[in-house]
Every structure is written in C-alpha cells, then in structure tokens.
Design an enzyme around this catalytic site. Structure first.
Site, PDB file in Angstrom:
ATOM      1  N   GLY A  53      36.375  39.614  43.015  1.00  0.00           N
ATOM      2  CA  GLY A  53      36.102  39.661  44.450  1.00  0.00           C
ATOM      3  C   GLY A  53      35.333  38.490  45.039  1.00  0.00           C
ATOM      4  N   TRP A  55      36.466  35.591  46.125  1.00  0.00           N
ATOM      5  CA  TRP A  55      37.150  35.056  47.324  1.00  0.00           C
ATOM      6  C   TRP A  55      36.977  36.039  48.494  1.00  0.00           C
ATOM      7  CZ3 TRP A  55      42.287  31.864  46.816  1.00  0.00           C
ATOM      8  CH2 TRP A  55      42.070  30.769  45.981  1.00  0.00           C
ATOM      9  N   ASP A  85      44.438  44.017  44.225  1.00  0.00           N
ATOM     10  CA  ASP A  85      44.435  43.596  42.815  1.00  0.00           C
ATOM     11  C   ASP A  85      44.894  44.771  41.956  1.00  0.00           C
ATOM     12  OD1 ASP A  85      42.915  41.032  41.275  1.00  0.00           O
ATOM     13  OD2 ASP A  85      43.349  42.764  40.020  1.00  0.00           O
ATOM     14  N   ASP A 101      50.019  46.371  42.341  1.00  0.00           N
ATOM     15  CA  ASP A 101      50.674  45.210  41.742  1.00  0.00           C
ATOM     16  C   ASP A 101      51.382  44.447  42.868  1.00  0.00           C
ATOM     17  OD1 ASP A 101      52.403  43.500  40.469  1.00  0.00           O
ATOM     18  OD2 ASP A 101      53.048  44.961  38.959  1.00  0.00           O
ATOM     19  N   LYS A 166      47.230  29.783  44.092  1.00  0.00           N
ATOM     20  CA  LYS A 166      46.974  29.091  42.826  1.00  0.00           C
ATOM     21  C   LYS A 166      48.299  28.761  42.154  1.00  0.00           C
ATOM     22  CE  LYS A 166      44.446  31.126  39.453  1.00  0.00           C
ATOM     23  NZ  LYS A 166      43.043  30.943  39.106  1.00  0.00           N
TER      24      LYS A 166
HETATM   25  N1  SAM Z   1      40.015  35.356  43.358  1.00  0.00           N
HETATM   26  C1  SAM Z   1      39.334  36.241  42.432  1.00  0.00           C
HETATM   27  C2  SAM Z   1      37.860  36.108  42.657  1.00  0.00           C
HETATM   28  O1  SAM Z   1      37.469  35.164  43.323  1.00  0.00           O
HETATM   29  O2  SAM Z   1      37.100  36.947  42.181  1.00  0.00           O
HETATM   30  C3  SAM Z   1      39.689  35.945  40.995  1.00  0.00           C
HETATM   31  C4  SAM Z   1      41.109  36.302  40.658  1.00  0.00           C
HETATM   32  S1  SAM Z   1      41.409  36.301  38.940  1.00  0.00           S
HETATM   33  C5  SAM Z   1      41.469  34.616  38.576  1.00  0.00           C
HETATM   34  C6  SAM Z   1      43.087  36.742  38.844  1.00  0.00           C
HETATM   35  C7  SAM Z   1      43.375  38.164  39.245  1.00  0.00           C
HETATM   36  O3  SAM Z   1      44.787  38.304  39.356  1.00  0.00           O
HETATM   37  C8  SAM Z   1      42.921  39.222  38.233  1.00  0.00           C
HETATM   38  O4  SAM Z   1      41.938  40.038  38.809  1.00  0.00           O
HETATM   39  C9  SAM Z   1      44.204  40.020  37.952  1.00  0.00           C
HETATM   40  O5  SAM Z   1      43.983  41.418  37.863  1.00  0.00           O
HETATM   41  C10 SAM Z   1      45.041  39.685  39.178  1.00  0.00           C
HETATM   42  N2  SAM Z   1      46.467  39.911  39.003  1.00  0.00           N
HETATM   43  C11 SAM Z   1      47.270  39.392  38.039  1.00  0.00           C
HETATM   44  N3  SAM Z   1      48.529  39.852  38.195  1.00  0.00           N
HETATM   45  C12 SAM Z   1      48.528  40.671  39.293  1.00  0.00           C
HETATM   46  C13 SAM Z   1      49.522  41.440  39.954  1.00  0.00           C
HETATM   47  N4  SAM Z   1      50.786  41.452  39.527  1.00  0.00           N
HETATM   48  N5  SAM Z   1      49.169  42.169  41.041  1.00  0.00           N
HETATM   49  C14 SAM Z   1      47.875  42.160  41.472  1.00  0.00           C
HETATM   50  N6  SAM Z   1      46.895  41.451  40.888  1.00  0.00           N
HETATM   51  C15 SAM Z   1      47.215  40.714  39.812  1.00  0.00           C
END
Ligand code: SAM
Length: 316
Positions: A53, A55, A85, A101, A166
């Site tokens: 969280g 961002w 998420d 998802d 990203k």
């Molecule tokens: N932006 C976040 C922050 O600042 O705290 C960090 C994000 S972290 C690098 C990547 C996130 O992508 C993880 O929490 C993961 O659960 C989520 N994620 C990966 N595949 C996903 C999907 N298909 N649907 C939703 N979330 C997904």
C-alpha cells in the site's frame, strides 16, 4: 541479514520507515511525479496491484488528505482512490480497497462500479508476479499484468488521462512501447533513482489517453496482436519496432528523481546518534497476509520437529 545492515545497504528502505511509508516503492511514484507531474488535476485514481500500500499512501497523502483539510472542489467531493490487489492490505485513509485478481474481468467490473459512471484521471499499476529468475518467463508474466492493466484502462480512463505501469526491460520492450503508443501519444519509459540499476524494472509513463477512432475495448487483444505481427503493424503505423537498421525503434529510458539525491545501488552509513547505538525502525505496516506467510509458519514448525510440521499441514 539484520535490519540494521539492510538499513545501511538500502537507503530507501531506511528512509521509507523514517517517513512512514509501508514500502520503499513509495519513492518510485514520488520520483515519477517529480518528473511528470502526474497528480496535477487528478480527482479519481485506480491503484492496481496496490499491496502492501505505499503507492496508495502516496495517493492518499498527495490527493485525499490535502483535499480533506482544505476542500477545493465546489461540490465538496473528495478524491476517489480505489486500490486493488490479490492480497488484503491494512486500511489507508481515503482509499477504497478491492481484493481481487486484475486479470479477472469481474475485478474490473467491481472497480468500474465504484466509479459510478465517472471516469478516472489516472491509473497506476505496480504489479509484479513472484519473480522466478527466468528472465523470459518473468517478462512474459509481467506483460500479462500490463495487458490486464491496459484492459481496465480502456474501460475506466477518461480521454486525456494517464497510465503508469511497471514494466520489465527485455527483448520485447519495443513491442510493448508500440502497443502502448496505440492508446497514448506520449509514452516514456522512466527509471526512478530509487529503482536499483541492477533491477530490470522500469515504468511506462503514458500520457493523454486517446484510443484509436471507433475503438471498442472488446477489440483490444486483436488490435495488440496486429501490432505484434510484422505485416499488421504497417496498418497501425507502429511498425518501426519491427524494422532493422536505421528504422528500428530505440526507446530512451528517462532517469527521474533528484539525480544528485540518494543512489539506490549505494550503501550509506547509518546516521550518528547521541549514545552511539543506531536503533533500526520496525516496518511501518508489515503485509497483513503475504503469500509467504504459510511458508514461514512451516519453516518455523519444521525447526521444532517434523511432527509439528505434519500437524500444521493437516490443519491447513
Ligand atoms: N505498489 C505497491 C506498494 O507500493 O506497496 C507494491 C506492489 S508489489 C511490488 C506487487 C503487487 O502485485 C503484490 O502485492 C501482488 O499481490 C500484486 N499482484 C500480482 N499479481 C496480481 C494480480 N493478478 N492481481 C492483483 N494483484 C496482483
């Protein structure tokens, strides 16, 4: 590795705790904003792949909290921030959370419902799969997340809006660039200072959403595939990524964030304190249900004997 040694090795990890961010990623979004001014005029945002969280915290601190303290909008409406998420995350003021998802159409529908017919000004996506270390595989799975993000964008972003996603730099980066250019006349690949040089991540900053005339979101995949085929690309005037020699697309990666600021690949000494012992801070908000939680539980149980481990597996 101890917390204090990580504090020394990773300046943004330490700064995140000092400034109350849940993750060091917060600095990436802040540095993208320094360069691109992404929050200007923004009232509605979608934060895709938001856990834990940081961002969403940036969005709350930059958009929601200032508006709450001194409302600027005549209708008194506060900014709308919707975060999605797979993992649950601890609450953040002014952020609506959806657990789901992003590759699932139903998740997109839930997000759209929160907007009640209105469109978003900004969509951000920091999604990352669990990295396998197999570069091609990781790049492919990452591109599927961007595609899911773009699908949501085509339903929810207003014309003129922005999309930040990203990406993993790899051999298909120019294809992705061409695909994004179909929808955004201005696409820049940015590398914030807080993102380590050793990491293949970068961020696509897509400005001024302008889908092709007559575009129907149902045609998204067909359209993207056309760009992906050497002959189809010609029709879309985005073919140069497939050409060789002088016509090949070279995509600049723009460094952003104060370039004389902290370098994420350098180790910094810990700050001096009066009694000489630096106290490492705890994380601001550890993830509440991370995917690795059960693995940690099992590891802990195994160190207490195999019977405990079996019991744990049976309890699952
Ligand atoms: N932006 C976040 C922050 O600042 O705290 C960090 C994000 S972290 C690098 C990547 C996130 O992508 C993880 O929490 C993961 O659960 C989520 N994620 C990966 N595949 C996903 C999907 N298909 N649907 C939703 N979330 C997904």
């Amino acid at each position: 590795m101890g917390k204090a040694s990580r504090d020394k090795r990773d300046i943004y990890y330490r700064k995140a705790k000092e400034e109350g961010w849940r993750a060091r990623s917060a600095f990436k979004l802040l540095q993208i904003d320094e360069e691109f001014n992404i929050f200007e005029g923004v009232k509605r945002v979608v934060d895709l792949c938001a856990a834990p969280g940081s961002w969403s915290q940036v969005l709350s601190r930059k958009l929601y909290l200032p508006s709450k303290q001194s409302p600027v909008s005549k209708d008194g409406e506060l900014p709308l921030i919707v975060a999605i998420d797979l993992q649950p995350m601890a609450p953040i003021e002014g952020v609506i959370q959806v657990q789901g998802d992003i590759t699932n159409a139903r998740t997109a529908e839930v997000v759209i419902r929160h907007f009640d017919g209105c469109k978003a000004d900004l969509v951000v996506c920091d999604g990352a799969p669990d990295v396998t270390g197999l570069h091609d595989m990781d790049e492919f799975v990452q591109s599927q997340l961007i595609l899911a993000g773009l699908t949501i964008v085509t339903h929810i972003l207003r014309p003129g809006g922005k999309f930040i996603a990203k990406i993993f730099r790899g051999k298909d980066t120019s294809l992705l660039y061409c695909q994004l250019k179909l929808f955004f006349p201005v696409v820049t690949f940015a590398k914030p200072k807080s993102s380590r040089n050793s990491s293949i991540e970068a961020f696509a900053v897509c400005e001024n959403y302008s889908p092709p005339g007559g575009f129907n979101p149902k045609d998204l995949h067909r359209l993207l595939e056309m760009v992906g085929s050497p002959s189809g690309g010609d029709d879309l005037d985005c073919s140069s990524g497939w050409l060789e020699g002088p016509n090949k697309v070279y995509i600049p990666f723009l460094a952003c964030g104060d370039l004389s600021g902290y370098d994420s690949d350098r180790s910094y000494p810990l700050p001096k304190v009066a009694d000489g012992t630096y106290q490492s801070l705890d994380p601001v908000q550890p993830p509440i249900a991370p995917p690795y939680k059960r693995a940690l539980e099992m590891k802990k149980a195994s160190s207490h004997g195999i019977r405990d481990l079996e019991k744990l597996s049976l309890d699952a």
